[in-house]
Design a protein around this motif. Sequence first.
Motif, PDB file in Angstrom:
ATOM      1  N   ILE A  72       7.586  -6.134 -11.413  1.00 61.19           N
ATOM      2  CA  ILE A  72       7.556  -4.718 -11.012  1.00 61.19           C
ATOM      3  C   ILE A  72       8.186  -3.842 -12.089  1.00 61.19           C
ATOM      4  CG2 ILE A  72       8.515  -3.031  -9.354  1.00 61.19           C
ATOM      5  CD1 ILE A  72       7.773  -4.900  -7.145  1.00 61.19           C
ATOM      6  N   PHE A 114       2.351  -4.376  -9.851  1.00 59.78           N
ATOM      7  CA  PHE A 114       2.948  -3.854  -8.618  1.00 59.78           C
ATOM      8  C   PHE A 114       2.446  -4.622  -7.387  1.00 59.78           C
ATOM      9  CE2 PHE A 114       3.364   0.554 -10.755  1.00 59.78           C
ATOM     10  CZ  PHE A 114       4.606   0.214 -11.259  1.00 59.78           C
ATOM     11  N   LYS A 136      10.447  -6.896   2.085  1.00 62.67           N
ATOM     12  CA  LYS A 136      10.875  -5.560   2.523  1.00 62.67           C
ATOM     13  C   LYS A 136      11.819  -4.940   1.499  1.00 62.67           C
ATOM     14  CE  LYS A 136      11.426  -2.493   6.025  1.00 62.67           C
ATOM     15  NZ  LYS A 136      12.076  -1.425   5.242  1.00 62.67           N
ATOM     16  N   SER A 139       9.870  -3.953  -1.726  1.00 61.17           N
ATOM     17  CA  SER A 139       9.025  -2.773  -1.518  1.00 61.17           C
ATOM     18  C   SER A 139       9.886  -1.508  -1.418  1.00 61.17           C
ATOM     19  CB  SER A 139       8.181  -2.963  -0.253  1.00 61.17           C
ATOM     20  OG  SER A 139       7.514  -1.763   0.093  1.00 61.17           O
ATOM     21  N   ASP A 140      10.944  -1.580  -0.635  1.00 54.43           N
ATOM     22  CA  ASP A 140      11.832  -0.418  -0.483  1.00 54.43           C
ATOM     23  C   ASP A 140      12.470  -0.012  -1.811  1.00 54.43           C
ATOM     24  OD1 ASP A 140      11.238  -0.484   2.177  1.00 54.43           O
ATOM     25  OD2 ASP A 140      13.220  -1.097   2.871  1.00 54.43           O
ATOM     26  N   SER A 142      11.202  -0.319  -4.755  1.00 52.70           N
ATOM     27  CA  SER A 142      10.281   0.045  -5.835  1.00 52.70           C
ATOM     28  C   SER A 142       9.363   1.236  -5.538  1.00 52.70           C
ATOM     29  CB  SER A 142       9.443  -1.173  -6.231  1.00 52.70           C
ATOM     30  OG  SER A 142       8.788  -1.732  -5.123  1.00 52.70           O
ATOM     31  N   GLY A 143       9.000   1.465  -4.280  1.00 51.08           N
ATOM     32  CA  GLY A 143       7.997   2.491  -3.979  1.00 51.08           C
ATOM     33  C   GLY A 143       8.589   3.864  -3.715  1.00 51.08           C
ATOM     34  N   THR A 144       8.073   4.511  -2.688  1.00 51.11           N
ATOM     35  CA  THR A 144       8.458   5.876  -2.346  1.00 51.11           C
ATOM     36  C   THR A 144       9.882   5.970  -1.818  1.00 51.11           C
ATOM     37  OG1 THR A 144       6.132   6.300  -1.842  1.00 51.11           O
ATOM     38  CG2 THR A 144       7.687   7.907  -1.015  1.00 51.11           C
ATOM     39  N   LEU A 145      10.468   4.828  -1.481  1.00 50.98           N
ATOM     40  CA  LEU A 145      11.867   4.811  -1.056  1.00 50.98           C
ATOM     41  C   LEU A 145      12.790   4.448  -2.216  1.00 50.98           C
ATOM     42  CD1 LEU A 145      11.376   2.838   2.305  1.00 50.98           C
ATOM     43  CD2 LEU A 145      11.309   5.305   1.944  1.00 50.98           C
ATOM     44  N   GLY A 146      12.242   4.292  -3.425  1.00 52.50           N
ATOM     45  CA  GLY A 146      13.064   3.839  -4.538  1.00 52.50           C
ATOM     46  C   GLY A 146      12.569   4.296  -5.905  1.00 52.50           C
ATOM     47  N   VAL A 148       9.770   4.627  -7.730  1.00 50.55           N
ATOM     48  CA  VAL A 148       8.719   5.617  -8.004  1.00 50.55           C
ATOM     49  C   VAL A 148       9.199   7.026  -7.643  1.00 50.55           C
ATOM     50  CG1 VAL A 148       6.356   6.346  -7.496  1.00 50.55           C
ATOM     51  CG2 VAL A 148       6.874   3.920  -7.747  1.00 50.55           C
ATOM     52  N   ALA A 149       9.922   7.141  -6.524  1.00 49.93           N
ATOM     53  CA  ALA A 149      10.482   8.445  -6.150  1.00 49.93           C
ATOM     54  C   ALA A 149      11.445   8.928  -7.230  1.00 49.93           C
ATOM     55  CB  ALA A 149      11.191   8.352  -4.806  1.00 49.93           C
ATOM     56  N   ASN A 173      17.768   6.049  -7.733  1.00 52.63           N
ATOM     57  CA  ASN A 173      16.428   5.638  -7.320  1.00 52.63           C
ATOM     58  C   ASN A 173      15.606   5.083  -8.479  1.00 52.63           C
ATOM     59  OD1 ASN A 173      16.084   6.342  -4.364  1.00 52.63           O
ATOM     60  ND2 ASN A 173      17.012   8.196  -5.181  1.00 52.63           N
ATOM     61  N   LYS A 177      17.884   1.207  -7.745  1.00 49.04           N
ATOM     62  CA  LYS A 177      17.456   0.361  -6.630  1.00 49.04           C
ATOM     63  C   LYS A 177      16.850  -0.958  -7.094  1.00 49.04           C
ATOM     64  CE  LYS A 177      17.459   3.823  -3.047  1.00 49.04           C
ATOM     65  NZ  LYS A 177      16.693   4.714  -2.146  1.00 49.04           N
TER      66      LYS A 177
ATOM     67  N   ILE B  23      13.029  11.200  -0.442  1.00 50.56           N
ATOM     68  CA  ILE B  23      13.669  11.284  -1.759  1.00 50.56           C
ATOM     69  C   ILE B  23      12.982  12.314  -2.651  1.00 50.56           C
ATOM     70  CG2 ILE B  23      14.313  10.005  -3.837  1.00 50.56           C
ATOM     71  CD1 ILE B  23      14.379   7.485  -1.970  1.00 50.56           C
ATOM     72  N   SER B  24      11.681  12.183  -2.821  1.00 47.14           N
ATOM     73  CA  SER B  24      10.942  13.158  -3.631  1.00 47.14           C
ATOM     74  C   SER B  24       9.850  13.813  -2.791  1.00 47.14           C
ATOM     75  CB  SER B  24      10.326  12.489  -4.863  1.00 47.14           C
ATOM     76  OG  SER B  24       9.361  13.357  -5.445  1.00 47.14           O
ATOM     77  N   LEU B  27       6.361  13.738  -4.440  1.00 45.87           N
ATOM     78  CA  LEU B  27       5.684  12.443  -4.374  1.00 45.87           C
ATOM     79  C   LEU B  27       5.028  12.259  -3.010  1.00 45.87           C
ATOM     80  CD1 LEU B  27       4.986   9.686  -5.601  1.00 45.87           C
ATOM     81  CD2 LEU B  27       7.222   8.860  -4.829  1.00 45.87           C
ATOM     82  N   LEU B 108       1.809   8.171 -10.261  1.00 43.91           N
ATOM     83  CA  LEU B 108       2.929   7.767  -9.400  1.00 43.91           C
ATOM     84  C   LEU B 108       2.528   7.690  -7.922  1.00 43.91           C
ATOM     85  CD1 LEU B 108       5.894   9.720 -11.079  1.00 43.91           C
ATOM     86  CD2 LEU B 108       5.342   7.283 -11.270  1.00 43.91           C
ATOM     87  N   SER B 112       2.912   4.368  -5.629  1.00 46.35           N
ATOM     88  CA  SER B 112       3.578   4.332  -4.324  1.00 46.35           C
ATOM     89  C   SER B 112       2.686   3.688  -3.272  1.00 46.35           C
ATOM     90  CB  SER B 112       3.921   5.751  -3.868  1.00 46.35           C
ATOM     91  OG  SER B 112       5.151   6.152  -4.425  1.00 46.35           O
ATOM     92  N   LEU B 115       2.870  -0.011  -3.622  1.00 42.42           N
ATOM     93  CA  LEU B 115       4.161  -0.680  -3.385  1.00 42.42           C
ATOM     94  C   LEU B 115       4.636  -0.548  -1.935  1.00 42.42           C
ATOM     95  CD1 LEU B 115       5.767   0.572  -6.708  1.00 42.42           C
ATOM     96  CD2 LEU B 115       5.391  -1.840  -6.138  1.00 42.42           C
ATOM     97  N   ASP B 116       4.319   0.573  -1.292  1.00 42.30           N
ATOM     98  CA  ASP B 116       4.849   0.845   0.047  1.00 42.30           C
ATOM     99  C   ASP B 116       4.270  -0.038   1.163  1.00 42.30           C
ATOM    100  OD1 ASP B 116       6.324   2.855  -1.172  1.00 42.30           O
ATOM    101  OD2 ASP B 116       4.918   4.444  -0.640  1.00 42.30           O
ATOM    102  N   GLY B 119       6.158  -3.134   2.414  1.00 44.06           N
ATOM    103  CA  GLY B 119       7.344  -2.882   3.233  1.00 44.06           C
ATOM    104  C   GLY B 119       6.956  -2.522   4.667  1.00 44.06           C
ATOM    105  N   ALA B 122       5.936  -5.710   6.329  1.00 43.44           N
ATOM    106  CA  ALA B 122       7.122  -6.561   6.516  1.00 43.44           C
ATOM    107  C   ALA B 122       7.951  -6.113   7.717  1.00 43.44           C
ATOM    108  CB  ALA B 122       7.981  -6.563   5.253  1.00 43.44           C
TER     109      ALA B 122
END
Lengths: 291, 291
Positions: A72, A114, A136, A139-140, A142-146, A148-149, A173, A177, B23-24, B27, B108, B112, B115-116, B119, B122
């Motif tokens: 990733i 990814f 989980k 994913s958290d 790397s994506g919109t919760l981490g 990438v954001a 982030n 993360k 976060i963003s 995004l 981006l 996302s 990657l999302d 999660g 999961a």
Amino acid sequence: MDNQTYLAGVEAAIEAYYQEAGISDRLVEAVLYSVRAGGKRIRPLLFLQMVEALGQELTPAHYQVAASVEMIHTGSLIHDDLPAMDNDDYRRGRLTNHKQFDEATAILAGDSLFLDPFGLVAAADFSAEIRIKLVKALSDASGTLGMVAGQMLDMVSEGQSIDLKQLETIHANKTGKLLTFPFVAAGLVSEVPAKTLLKLQKIGELVGLAFQVRDDILDLTADFEALGKTPQKDLLAEKSTYPALLGLEESYAFLEVTLDQARQLLAEVTNEQISSIEGVGALIERLRLHA
Amino acid sequence: MDNQTYLAGVEAAIEAYYQEAGISDRLVEAVLYSVRAGGKRIRPLLFLQMVEALGQELTPAHYQVAASVEMIHTGSLIHDDLPAMDNDDYRRGRLTNHKQFDEATAILAGDSLFLDPFGLVAAADFSAEIRIKLVKALSDASGTLGMVAGQMLDMVSEGQSIDLKQLETIHANKTGKLLTFPFVAAGLVSEVPAKTLLKLQKIGELVGLAFQVRDDILDLTADFEALGKTPQKDLLAEKSTYPALLGLEESYAFLEVTLDQARQLLAEVTNEQISSIEGVGALIERLRLHA
């Protein structure tokens, strides 16, 4: 075991995954071009050595988890370098993926890096409960919760004046993360108690922070050869950095304190069994910089 | 239950995921722009209706799985439309993501959406064993073992003359595997025997094939309004298509036979309990085209 031995295991796990992926040779070639570019591979190293520091013996499954986070990270570097993003021609002293291949190939190679690691983790030889927690967490992180954001926040903030709190949110982030994941994942595969898992997460956050402060300092002070990429590009891109906000001397001190805190917590979770000259302790020590 | 009710559930599952991702804002806005662009949402529909055809009652967890495959599909459309890829300005009658926002944001947003979903799956309320099988199937269908590899093959083949076998390999991966996922996933969450799972996979492959033949025919015969995107772009891009290789009339016949086979297998796995006027049977019937 020296670092090269760990890294050989991580690389073997990634190569094994792609050896079975015989649909598009060009895609595999582009993916492995960037994987083989090397780099410090700090994330897999932190994971493997943290697992050992928690008293576990490494198995092939551990190497697959280590490989997943490196995949990733590598995917994010490929996309970061694209003309529409940082527009970099060099990475780790070699042509960036889109320069070596082309933009479309680089986009797809990043996409693969990814999407693939989740299948790799899902097939690792841990209980289904552990694997699903790893998926989980990955994913958290790397994506919109981490990650990438964080990249999006970073991009939006370019050329703008931001304060220290905003800078910390960006880096917590963007890089934090995915640097925290190795510590949390080590706790998950070792089935540590919830209290220890929280301490491991905190260590990861501190190491992530230290990593970014260090990177910002080096961008300002190192040259191309030491850095393996164009120096002072933060300055050129008018990016907010720790030295820009705190001053260079303050940044060195901040790095020091952050690493001290991480070392303290590391001693707690491993019952003082960790020394500063080997394993994850040494990895963290190596992040120190002296003005 | 009509299709709109299923789709509302899928959209709610996606929106719920992103409501917590604070976060963003930019995004999340870019991600939801493309998610909300609509489209047929054939993958989640096939999954939900196949689950019902297997005698299960739908729960929120089913909608999360349905959402996950739609997210990956949407991410792939955003990246496909990029200037370095198909360079499309319109998608589903609206500006493409990079035209509405910018290229970096579109890259981006696609990242996302890759990657999302892992999660999201999961965290779905199924046993860990089922969830981990879903994660593995979704990763295999979408990355270097599936969709992304198919996109690369497709790109490499542009302007080249390829035969029917190569065309089938491209589409089996590019679109086939993500259209097969709904059927396999329905079998996994319903814990069907291995023999039934194989039949479900075969149905998915046939539907995926039918979908592509249909798309190729429509690209040649439909206009902008019916298509919601620029027609005849395959022709302009010198892409190999079923009509180009088989002729238009043969392509209609091939579509017909493929759908007949899918319907036959569908009757087998559901013990003839499925009619052609409702649920997954009707979805498949709707893929038919009349010359």
